[in-house]
Motif scaffolding. Sequence first.
Motif, short mmCIF file in Angstrom:
data_model
loop_
_atom_site.label_atom_id
_atom_site.label_comp_id
_atom_site.label_asym_id
_atom_site.label_seq_id
_atom_site.Cartn_x
_atom_site.Cartn_y
_atom_site.Cartn_z
N ALA A 145 43.43 37.69 30.95
CA ALA A 145 42.34 37.95 31.89
C ALA A 145 41.32 38.95 31.36
O ALA A 145 40.41 39.35 32.10
CB ALA A 145 42.90 38.42 33.23
N PRO A 148 39.60 44.04 33.24
CA PRO A 148 39.28 43.99 34.68
C PRO A 148 37.95 44.68 34.95
O PRO A 148 37.50 45.53 34.16
CB PRO A 148 40.43 44.76 35.33
N PRO A 149 37.29 44.35 36.07
CA PRO A 149 36.05 45.05 36.42
C PRO A 149 36.28 46.55 36.54
O PRO A 149 37.38 46.99 36.90
CB PRO A 149 35.69 44.44 37.79
N PRO A 154 35.74 44.98 43.11
CA PRO A 154 35.77 43.76 42.30
C PRO A 154 37.07 43.59 41.51
O PRO A 154 37.53 42.47 41.30
CB PRO A 154 34.58 43.94 41.35
N ARG A 155 37.67 44.70 41.12
CA ARG A 155 38.93 44.63 40.36
C ARG A 155 40.03 44.04 41.24
O ARG A 155 40.77 43.14 40.82
CB ARG A 155 39.30 46.02 39.86
N GLN A 158 39.55 40.38 41.72
CA GLN A 158 40.03 39.59 40.58
C GLN A 158 41.55 39.47 40.60
O GLN A 158 42.10 38.37 40.39
CB GLN A 158 39.60 40.24 39.26
N GLU A 161 42.82 36.90 43.03
CA GLU A 161 42.68 35.52 42.56
C GLU A 161 43.86 35.10 41.68
O GLU A 161 44.13 33.91 41.52
CB GLU A 161 41.38 35.37 41.76
N LEU A 162 44.56 36.09 41.12
CA LEU A 162 45.63 35.81 40.17
C LEU A 162 47.03 35.91 40.78
O LEU A 162 48.02 35.70 40.08
CB LEU A 162 45.54 36.78 38.99
N SER A 181 43.48 51.23 37.54
CA SER A 181 43.76 49.81 37.42
C SER A 181 45.20 49.50 37.79
O SER A 181 45.48 48.54 38.51
CB SER A 181 43.47 49.36 35.98
#
Length: 287
Positions: A145, A148-149, A154-155, A158, A161-162, A181
């Motif tokens: 991936a 990350p953002p 936004p992180r 993302q 989505e995973l 993160s």
Amino acid sequence: MSPAPPPPSDAPLEPGLYVVSTPIGNLRDLTFRALDVLTACDLVLAEDTRVTSKLLTAYGLSKKMQRYDDHIGEQARPAILKRLAEGGRIALVSDAGTPLVSDPGYRLVQAALEQGAAVIPIPGASALLGALAGAGLPTDRFLFAGFPPPKSGPRRAQFEELTSVRASLVFYETGPRLRDSLTDMLAVFGAREAAVCRELTKKFETFVRGPLDALVADPALEAPRGEIVVVVAPGREEAASEADADRALTEALSRLSPGDAAGEVAKALGLPRRALYKRALALRNDG
């Protein structure tokens, strides 16, 4: 007695664009084939010519180099493509590892193929594959991936989505952003097993393995230096336990309302939101 290395290739280098993997830290990870290409090519396209110059010097090479990165790629491509069309032998390298993996080069490869030039990959060192090999997590399926953002919203989007991906997840990250993160990974993925892989192939190579909640709490991961790869285990097929749900809810309640916490944990663990909401209220009241 160990066998002698193969002699340099005396076969002429065919015209084309060579996508050459370079060491990610240990200079001895340059392959013999990569050395052959760098020795015989007409031009080296480098993400940073200063970095590549050190590599070439270490192997006694002096080559014509040209900067090629995302900032000047569009401007530089026409002349490069013209040179390929005229039979040029061009090596594309990034600062470390395999070009095109979170590095410049995709558009150049695409354009070269469109005009009929040969594109020849020269495999070698890769932080992605090195981290997978040492993380101790499933490798039969994985999803890379990238970075990350940088911002939490936004992180987390993302990561969400995973959540349903049944494969190990691989991310690149910087030291200053690592703790934030990992915290967002814990909030979205729950306490999955993970590994933080730092400075691969270098003197201070380290692997820190454990559940995400332990990694978040590890003071050694506050803001480590160096290049970092994070590998996160696949989501589980089996239903999460009550203890898993309570742990995830407790963490989420430190940031969110009971309703929002229940929604976040329901998405991450695949559990009913209504039941999680009742449990979130109970945990808040008990606290």
